[in-house]
Design a protein around this motif. Sequence first.
Motif, mmCIF file in Angstrom:
data_model
loop_
_atom_site.group_PDB
_atom_site.id
_atom_site.type_symbol
_atom_site.label_atom_id
_atom_site.label_comp_id
_atom_site.label_asym_id
_atom_site.label_seq_id
_atom_site.Cartn_x
_atom_site.Cartn_y
_atom_site.Cartn_z
ATOM 1 N N GLU A 86 -0.152 -8.997 1.668
ATOM 2 C CA GLU A 86 -1.067 -8.472 2.948
ATOM 3 C C GLU A 86 -1.504 -7.240 2.454
ATOM 4 N N LYS A 87 -0.683 -6.301 1.920
ATOM 5 C CA LYS A 87 -1.294 -4.815 1.903
ATOM 6 C C LYS A 87 -1.948 -5.073 0.853
ATOM 7 N N GLU A 88 -2.147 -5.942 -0.340
ATOM 8 C CA GLU A 88 -2.964 -5.886 -1.437
ATOM 9 C C GLU A 88 -4.351 -6.309 -0.717
ATOM 10 N N PHE A 89 -4.445 -7.478 -0.146
ATOM 11 C CA PHE A 89 -5.727 -7.890 0.473
ATOM 12 C C PHE A 89 -6.180 -7.180 1.662
ATOM 13 N N TYR A 90 -5.336 -6.563 2.183
ATOM 14 C CA TYR A 90 -5.904 -5.511 3.400
ATOM 15 C C TYR A 90 -6.408 -4.291 2.684
ATOM 16 N N ASP A 91 -5.720 -3.940 1.701
ATOM 17 C CA ASP A 91 -6.542 -2.523 0.911
ATOM 18 C C ASP A 91 -7.846 -3.266 0.258
ATOM 19 N N GLY A 92 -8.065 -4.352 -0.162
ATOM 20 C CA GLY A 92 -9.211 -4.819 -0.626
ATOM 21 C C GLY A 92 -10.274 -4.923 0.344
ATOM 22 N N VAL A 93 -10.090 -5.228 1.435
ATOM 23 C CA VAL A 93 -10.986 -5.252 2.639
ATOM 24 C C VAL A 93 -11.434 -3.906 2.950
ATOM 25 N N ARG A 94 -10.499 -3.026 2.811
ATOM 26 C CA ARG A 94 -10.826 -1.441 3.159
ATOM 27 C C ARG A 94 -11.723 -0.934 2.000
ATOM 28 N N ASN A 95 -11.343 -1.621 0.797
ATOM 29 C CA ASN A 95 -12.197 -0.609 -0.371
ATOM 30 C C ASN A 95 -13.345 -1.639 -0.576
ATOM 31 N N GLY A 96 -13.547 -2.798 0.033
ATOM 32 C CA GLY A 96 -14.937 -3.656 -0.327
ATOM 33 C C GLY A 96 -14.726 -4.718 -1.203
ATOM 34 N N THR A 97 -13.582 -4.835 -2.191
ATOM 35 C CA THR A 97 -13.366 -5.684 -3.100
ATOM 36 C C THR A 97 -13.359 -7.302 -2.405
ATOM 37 N N ILE A 98 -12.943 -7.173 -1.506
ATOM 38 C CA ILE A 98 -12.654 -8.321 -0.615
ATOM 39 C C ILE A 98 -13.513 -8.106 0.736
ATOM 40 N N GLU A 99 -14.113 -9.243 1.162
ATOM 41 C CA GLU A 99 -15.016 -9.092 2.172
ATOM 42 C C GLU A 99 -14.110 -8.888 3.634
ATOM 43 N N MET A 100 -13.569 -10.096 3.818
ATOM 44 C CA MET A 100 -12.971 -10.420 5.209
ATOM 45 C C MET A 100 -11.338 -10.657 4.903
ATOM 46 N N GLY A 101 -10.490 -10.561 5.817
ATOM 47 C CA GLY A 101 -9.091 -10.846 5.880
ATOM 48 C C GLY A 101 -8.545 -11.132 7.272
ATOM 49 N N ILE A 102 -7.375 -11.932 7.248
ATOM 50 C CA ILE A 102 -6.870 -12.103 8.372
ATOM 51 C C ILE A 102 -5.331 -11.601 8.124
ATOM 52 N N PRO A 103 -5.099 -10.033 8.418
ATOM 53 C CA PRO A 103 -3.902 -9.466 8.181
ATOM 54 C C PRO A 103 -2.857 -9.207 9.605
ATOM 55 N N GLY A 104 -1.690 -9.458 9.423
ATOM 56 C CA GLY A 104 -0.926 -9.139 10.512
ATOM 57 C C GLY A 104 -1.150 -7.575 10.875
ATOM 58 N N LEU A 105 -0.377 -6.988 11.436
ATOM 59 C CA LEU A 105 -0.345 -5.405 11.955
ATOM 60 C C LEU A 105 0.168 -4.357 10.939
ATOM 61 N N ILE A 106 -0.333 -4.665 9.755
ATOM 62 C CA ILE A 106 0.114 -3.648 8.574
ATOM 63 C C ILE A 106 -0.388 -2.403 8.739
ATOM 64 N N MET A 107 -1.350 -2.373 9.428
ATOM 65 C CA MET A 107 -2.267 -1.036 9.475
ATOM 66 C C MET A 107 -1.678 -0.149 10.665
ATOM 67 N N GLN A 108 -0.417 -0.517 11.310
ATOM 68 C CA GLN A 108 0.024 0.396 12.414
ATOM 69 C C GLN A 108 0.704 1.395 11.913
ATOM 70 N N ALA A 109 0.935 1.653 10.698
ATOM 71 C CA ALA A 109 1.515 3.149 10.318
ATOM 72 C C ALA A 109 0.615 4.125 10.645
ATOM 73 N N ASP A 110 -0.776 3.696 10.246
ATOM 74 C CA ASP A 110 -1.628 4.770 10.371
ATOM 75 C C ASP A 110 -2.434 4.771 12.001
ATOM 76 N N ILE A 111 -2.248 3.872 12.567
ATOM 77 C CA ILE A 111 -2.694 3.597 13.798
ATOM 78 C C ILE A 111 -1.657 3.072 14.783
ATOM 79 N N PRO A 112 -0.980 3.812 15.460
ATOM 80 C CA PRO A 112 0.123 3.603 16.235
ATOM 81 C C PRO A 112 0.045 2.557 17.287
ATOM 82 N N LYS A 113 -1.180 2.605 17.917
ATOM 83 C CA LYS A 113 -1.323 1.828 19.120
ATOM 84 C C LYS A 113 -1.330 0.417 18.771
ATOM 85 N N LEU A 114 -1.808 -0.023 17.401
ATOM 86 C CA LEU A 114 -1.627 -1.464 16.955
ATOM 87 C C LEU A 114 -0.568 -1.935 17.032
ATOM 88 N N ALA A 115 0.712 -1.078 16.765
ATOM 89 C CA ALA A 115 2.291 -1.684 16.780
ATOM 90 C C ALA A 115 2.479 -2.122 17.985
#
Length: 343
Positions: A86-115
């Motif tokens: 999950e972290k690897e493909f989510y980072d891939g979507v962030r940096n553009g090496t992967i166009e799209m993804g369906i992650p869980g809420l791994i981003m909540q560490a930086d965006i607390p409301k998503l938790a």
Amino acid sequence: MKKRLLSLSIAAAVLLSGCGAQQTTGSGSPGAGSGAKTHTLKVANYFATDHPQNVALREKFKPMVEEMSGGTLKVQIFDNSQLGAEKEFYDGVRNGTIEMGIPGLIMQADIPKLAVGEWPFLFKDFAHAKAVFTGPIGEELTEELESKHGVHPLAWSANGFRMFSSNRPISKLDDFKGLRLRMPNIPNYIRLGQLLGANVTPMPISEVFTALEQRVVDGQDNPIATLRASGWYEVQSDVLESRHMFSPNLYIINAKLWNELTPEQRQIIEQAAKASADYEWELMEKSYEADKAFLQEHGIRFTTPDDSFRQAMEAAAQPLYDEIYQTYPWAKEMVEKIKAAAK
């Protein structure tokens, strides 16, 4: 054989990582807009091929996008962690090496409301969860995602109500003591497991089968659709229908790419994402009884907690809410809004 397949998957991922961003000027189509460029959208996720997430992608998202765009948008689905955990493909979507993804809420560490989406014992049923995530609250939860992480949210989908599977029955709170439990490497998950009394081992979902098989851990928590689709029932004996947490997923696309698309292409992708996610919600809710019957046929014993056991689990989890309320001034009001949406 497993090592060979893994090597091939990695090689394929490396080869494809530079392909999706290549664009060629197409003649366009009425659906995509005049002069639209051609894009290949790699869509990454960690679910097994037969999981409802990937069924919906294959049956709804891919055909809708490709047909409605007149071929200016092509979709490639990379399931089962083919493009990384999950972290690897989510980072891939962030940096553009992967166009799209369906992650869980791994981003909540930086965006607390998503938790919020994965706070324990918060959602009553599927209808309640869907009303929250696909309504104004869901929009509020994702409002900082693009500015902070460079990914554009498209649609909420459902992973489902999480339950504990294990290699021994869990019928009371004391049964969690000493249980070596795999949970995602997310603070709220880890804290909940610890409050219940388990010894928590965080690890990516791609490592769970081997960890269960080799008795590195005794159990894990996921919706039973994942237990079935990933084959973990082969190395587990019991399921506690705890419904301790609802776990959503989110269709996302790289924001830079999103802004380069024509308005027509954006509309097509968003429409297809919402249709695919809506179909996946339906599949997930309907699949529960079939998944349960399948697992029982394969020797899995189900324990439904009685009121006293469930109340004991909720009481054990209360310190997590106390900590959340102390940390985030907006949290208590958010919980109240979510609970009110069930009425």
